[in-house]
Design a protein around this motif. Sequence first.
Motif, PDB file in Angstrom:
ATOM      1  N   TYR A 188       0.861  -1.174   0.000  1.00 11.51           N
ATOM      2  CA  TYR A 188       0.000   0.000   0.000  1.00 11.51           C
ATOM      3  C   TYR A 188       0.905   1.233   0.000  1.00 11.51           C
ATOM      4  N   LEU A 189       0.550   2.244  -0.775  1.00  5.99           N
ATOM      5  CA  LEU A 189       1.455   3.388  -0.956  1.00  5.99           C
ATOM      6  C   LEU A 189       1.749   4.132   0.331  1.00  5.99           C
ATOM      7  N   TRP A 190       0.874   3.980   1.356  1.00  7.63           N
ATOM      8  CA  TRP A 190       1.104   4.644   2.637  1.00  7.63           C
ATOM      9  C   TRP A 190       1.675   3.670   3.669  1.00  7.63           C
ATOM     10  N   HIS A 191       2.144   2.512   3.203  1.00  8.73           N
ATOM     11  CA  HIS A 191       2.738   1.521   4.091  1.00  8.73           C
ATOM     12  C   HIS A 191       4.018   2.092   4.710  1.00  8.73           C
ATOM     13  N   PRO A 192       4.280   1.795   5.989  1.00  9.68           N
ATOM     14  CA  PRO A 192       5.508   2.312   6.619  1.00  9.68           C
ATOM     15  C   PRO A 192       6.783   1.918   5.886  1.00  9.68           C
ATOM     16  N   ALA A 193       6.777   0.762   5.226  1.00  7.23           N
ATOM     17  CA  ALA A 193       7.973   0.346   4.483  1.00  7.23           C
ATOM     18  C   ALA A 193       8.239   1.278   3.309  1.00  7.23           C
ATOM     19  N   HIS A 230       2.015  -8.717   1.081  1.00  8.04           N
ATOM     20  CA  HIS A 230       1.489  -7.480   1.645  1.00  8.04           C
ATOM     21  C   HIS A 230      -0.026  -7.589   1.797  1.00  8.04           C
ATOM     22  N   ALA A 231      -0.554  -7.060   2.889  1.00 10.08           N
ATOM     23  CA  ALA A 231      -2.000  -6.970   3.028  1.00 10.08           C
ATOM     24  C   ALA A 231      -2.537  -5.987   1.990  1.00 10.08           C
ATOM     25  N   GLU A 237      -3.530   1.419   5.915  1.00  8.51           N
ATOM     26  CA  GLU A 237      -2.628   0.312   6.187  1.00  8.51           C
ATOM     27  C   GLU A 237      -3.008  -0.405   7.494  1.00  8.51           C
ATOM     28  N   VAL A 238      -3.191  -1.706   7.391  1.00  6.87           N
ATOM     29  CA  VAL A 238      -3.601  -2.486   8.555  1.00  6.87           C
ATOM     30  C   VAL A 238      -2.448  -2.650   9.538  1.00  6.87           C
ATOM     31  N   GLU A 239      -1.219  -2.601   9.052  1.00 13.83           N
ATOM     32  CA  GLU A 239      -0.068  -2.749   9.935  1.00 13.83           C
ATOM     33  C   GLU A 239      -0.030  -1.638  10.985  1.00 13.83           C
ATOM     34  N   THR A 240      -0.402  -0.419  10.577  1.00 13.48           N
ATOM     35  CA  THR A 240      -0.410   0.689  11.517  1.00 13.48           C
ATOM     36  C   THR A 240      -1.511   0.521  12.558  1.00 13.48           C
ATOM     37  N   GLN A 258       4.921   3.856  13.661  1.00 15.67           N
ATOM     38  CA  GLN A 258       5.464   3.473  12.355  1.00 15.67           C
ATOM     39  C   GLN A 258       6.580   2.443  12.505  1.00 15.67           C
ATOM     40  N   GLU A 259       7.403   2.582  13.524  1.00 19.27           N
ATOM     41  CA  GLU A 259       8.475   1.614  13.754  1.00 19.27           C
ATOM     42  C   GLU A 259       7.898   0.254  14.132  1.00 19.27           C
ATOM     43  N   GLU A 260       6.896   0.260  14.994  1.00 20.63           N
ATOM     44  CA  GLU A 260       6.253  -0.987  15.406  1.00 20.63           C
ATOM     45  C   GLU A 260       5.564  -1.658  14.220  1.00 20.63           C
ATOM     46  N   ALA A 261       4.958  -0.868  13.352  1.00 21.54           N
ATOM     47  CA  ALA A 261       4.242  -1.416  12.203  1.00 21.54           C
ATOM     48  C   ALA A 261       5.168  -2.213  11.288  1.00 21.54           C
ATOM     49  N   LEU A 262       6.426  -1.812  11.221  1.00 23.42           N
ATOM     50  CA  LEU A 262       7.389  -2.524  10.376  1.00 23.42           C
ATOM     51  C   LEU A 262       7.665  -3.931  10.892  1.00 23.42           C
TER      52      LEU A 262
END
Length: 310
Positions: A188-193, A230-231, A237-240, A258-262
């Motif tokens: 996803y373009l707004w993914h922390p990665a 990737h989800a 972004e679901v990771e966030t 953002q660090e935790e999401a990675l």
Amino acid sequence: MTRPRTASDLRFTARADPLSVGACIIVSMTQSITDALHALAHQHLPDDIAERWIGLLRPGLALDTAAGTDPVVGRLGGLPELPENEEWPIWEGHGPLSFVASLDCAALPSAGLDITLPTDGTLAFFYFDGQVDDGVAVVAPDDPDSWAGARVLYVPEGVRVVERAAPEGIGAYPEIPLTARAETTAPYLWHPAVYREFAPMPDDHPLWSEEFQDALWDHSEGAGHRVGGHADPVQDEVETEVAHGALHGPPWDDPRIQEEALGWTLLAQFDSDDDAEMMWGDCGTLYWLIRPEDLAARRFDRAMFTWQCG
């Protein structure tokens, strides 16, 4: 009474021989998808940006309804087969969870993934879908009291299992067999990665261009059912979302999120599905994420859940 069985007795009897023609087709399909994403990136992005974005692509497994001679790797709905001493998952104070899906780890063609799924046994996914309370209680990553409303159970190979009837008040979803195909997934373009790779990202960064975003949208087949990769979020972004919950709800601008999401990766996602009569909110999707170290240790009890709808 249903006879006890071992995991090797499960109905997922089809296996994909790595040297079979079917496996070659999967490799060919994956290469085709990968080539399409590479071409898309180079068509709409400067070459250096395109190569860096391509480096963020990840392999996943799309789960489709099995038909004909398709190898069956799992199923949506039906009734779960659980160890004889395993209680049906419940959310204390609310009621039993519904059985969503199960995956036969030995049948999944997971060797090409970048996550370490088990190579035997079964994964079973349960979710409190509101059948017993008409949707009053909501399972959310930022509400720790609700985390018991979504579960992943891992049943290793050789454990004796028995098919369980659904508890009172829970209707089983229609059973739909699933097959797997390899796919290449884009973040996803707004993914922390993405931010980590390209920061700082001013408003005129090539990734924000309308042409590139439209091309990605046209390439996407929608969320779908997926293992690994990737989800594919319905909203953001679901990771966030999961990271925010794992950190117990700090302010959303806290840089730790953002660090935790990675540190979280997709285990599986299950979309709304007409055939299985599954509708998660307004055409939504269920997501289970896990830390890679917990996945390697088979600590599926530490998986986190979120869901999104349109």
